[in-house]
Write a protein that holds these residues in place. Structure first.
Motif, short mmCIF file in Angstrom:
data_model
loop_
_atom_site.label_atom_id
_atom_site.label_comp_id
_atom_site.label_asym_id
_atom_site.label_seq_id
_atom_site.Cartn_x
_atom_site.Cartn_y
_atom_site.Cartn_z
N ARG A 41 0.81 -1.22 0.00
CA ARG A 41 0.00 0.00 0.00
C ARG A 41 0.85 1.27 0.00
O ARG A 41 0.37 2.34 0.34
CB ARG A 41 -0.92 -0.02 1.22
N VAL A 42 2.10 1.14 -0.37
CA VAL A 42 2.98 2.31 -0.35
C VAL A 42 2.82 3.13 -1.62
O VAL A 42 2.33 2.64 -2.64
CB VAL A 42 4.46 1.90 -0.18
N GLU A 43 3.23 4.38 -1.55
CA GLU A 43 3.27 5.26 -2.70
C GLU A 43 4.72 5.44 -3.13
O GLU A 43 5.64 5.32 -2.32
CB GLU A 43 2.64 6.61 -2.36
N LEU A 44 4.94 5.71 -4.40
CA LEU A 44 6.30 5.94 -4.89
C LEU A 44 6.90 7.14 -4.17
O LEU A 44 6.23 8.16 -3.98
CB LEU A 44 6.29 6.18 -6.40
N ILE A 45 8.15 7.01 -3.79
CA ILE A 45 8.80 8.10 -3.04
C ILE A 45 9.46 9.09 -3.99
O ILE A 45 9.67 8.82 -5.18
CB ILE A 45 9.85 7.56 -2.05
N SER A 46 9.81 10.24 -3.44
CA SER A 46 10.61 11.24 -4.16
C SER A 46 11.69 11.71 -3.21
O SER A 46 11.62 11.51 -2.00
CB SER A 46 9.74 12.41 -4.61
N GLY A 47 12.72 12.33 -3.77
CA GLY A 47 13.82 12.82 -2.95
C GLY A 47 14.77 13.64 -3.80
O GLY A 47 14.56 13.83 -5.00
N ASP A 48 15.83 14.12 -3.18
CA ASP A 48 16.81 14.98 -3.83
C ASP A 48 18.13 14.21 -3.94
O ASP A 48 18.82 14.02 -2.94
CB ASP A 48 16.99 16.25 -3.00
N ALA A 49 18.45 13.77 -5.16
CA ALA A 49 19.66 12.98 -5.36
C ALA A 49 20.92 13.75 -5.00
O ALA A 49 21.87 13.20 -4.42
CB ALA A 49 19.74 12.48 -6.80
N ALA A 50 20.95 15.04 -5.33
CA ALA A 50 22.13 15.85 -5.02
C ALA A 50 22.33 15.96 -3.52
O ALA A 50 23.46 15.87 -3.02
CB ALA A 50 21.99 17.24 -5.65
N ALA A 82 14.74 3.02 -5.84
CA ALA A 82 14.73 3.95 -4.71
C ALA A 82 13.69 3.52 -3.67
O ALA A 82 13.92 3.63 -2.46
CB ALA A 82 14.44 5.37 -5.19
N ASP A 83 12.57 3.02 -4.14
CA ASP A 83 11.51 2.61 -3.22
C ASP A 83 11.94 1.41 -2.38
O ASP A 83 11.67 1.36 -1.18
CB ASP A 83 10.24 2.29 -4.01
N TYR A 84 12.60 0.46 -3.01
CA TYR A 84 13.10 -0.69 -2.26
C TYR A 84 14.09 -0.23 -1.19
O TYR A 84 14.01 -0.64 -0.01
CB TYR A 84 13.78 -1.69 -3.19
N MET A 85 15.04 0.62 -1.55
CA MET A 85 16.05 1.05 -0.58
C MET A 85 15.43 1.88 0.55
O MET A 85 15.80 1.73 1.72
CB MET A 85 17.16 1.84 -1.30
N TYR A 86 14.47 2.72 0.20
CA TYR A 86 13.82 3.53 1.23
C TYR A 86 13.14 2.64 2.27
O TYR A 86 13.31 2.84 3.48
CB TYR A 86 12.80 4.46 0.58
#
Length: 260
Positions: A41-50, A82-86
């Motif tokens: 039930r998770v949503e795709l994450i976002s973030g700042d790679a820099a 990214a979602d797996y690692m998060y």
């Protein structure tokens, strides 16, 4: 019991876990009364790679400056979802099943975990297993690699072993539906990892950990525990050996646009 792994996998899809996890929460999910993360039930994450790149000083000690682990007991991170690692970081931070990672992530904020995950996901994967990798190639005979390939692609119904490709993709680069978004905004396959070219020692340890019930604190862990319980040591060695023998290739894990 035959087909136990498949039965458990189906049960996990029907099971209503105690903790409906959302990627928009504050990461405070360590209550002992809520042991399961619902990764369907998770949503795709976002973030700042820099920003994530600036936060990797400690990570690089084990996972390398370019996301390629310095020893085979640690996983490669470059190009993983990214979602797996998060959600792995969330899992470690909760500490339900303590590991060496637990104290290392204790002080990471929600934004830190997002930024780090997005950064490592942005890194290019190598075109082949790194030179000098200390994989025990002498133990990986052609017969063992063939067995690993068969188990990964077709499983072994007589022993209740389901095919790994059902969740990790036919090419082991992750499920094709990794970025599929349901009408409610959930991405039920986002937390399934790519396995292609991952380190042999790490894969063995991870599969053995699932088999021993050390990582059953999420819906994904519940499924994998059931699958790993069908694997003996030879099967684990074969699957881990075959996956580690694959050239990672230039193509990263699936990055197709969201499917609505």
């Amino acid at each position: 019991m035959k087909m136990r792994g498949i039965i458990l996998a189906v049960a996990a899809l029907l099971y209503t876990p105690l903790l409906p996890a959302q990627s928009g929460d504050d990461g405070n999910t360590d209550s002992p009364e809520l042991p399961f993360l619902d990764l369907r039930r998770v949503e795709l994450i976002s973030g700042d790679a820099a920003a994530g790149r600036e936060k990797t000083q400690i990570c690089a000690n084990c996972h390398g400056p370019d996301g390629i682990a310095v020893v085979t007991e640690f996983p490669n991170l470059a190009g993983l979802s990214a979602d797996y690692m998060y959600w792995q970081l969330i899992r470690y931070k909760r500490g339900v099943n303590p590991s060496p990672m637990t104290p290392l992530v204790a002080d990471l904020s929600e934004q830190d975990m997002r930024d780090l995950s997005v950064y490592y996901a942005s890194l290019p994967v190598p075109s082949a297993v790194p030179a000098g990798d200390e994989e025990p190639a002498g133990d990986l005979t052609p017969a063992l690699l063939h067995k690993g390939k068969q188990l990964y692609l077709a499983g072994d119904p007589a022993r209740g072993i389901p095919a790994c490709q059902g969740c990790h993709g036919a090419d082991a680069r992750g499920p094709a539906a990794a970025h599929r978004i349901l009408p409610g905004g959930q991405a039920p396959y986002a937390a399934y990892p790519a396995l292609r070219g991952q380190h042999y020692g790490y894969l063995q340890t991870k599969l053995a950990g699932y088999r021993d019930g050390d990582m059953d604190d999420s819906t994904s862990g519940f499924v994998m525990t059931g699958v790993a319980e069908t694997l003996d040591d030879d099967a684990i060695q074969a699957v881990a050996g075959w996956l580690s023998s694959l050239q990672i290739g230039a193509s990263p894990t699936p990055t197709s646009p969201p499917i609505r």
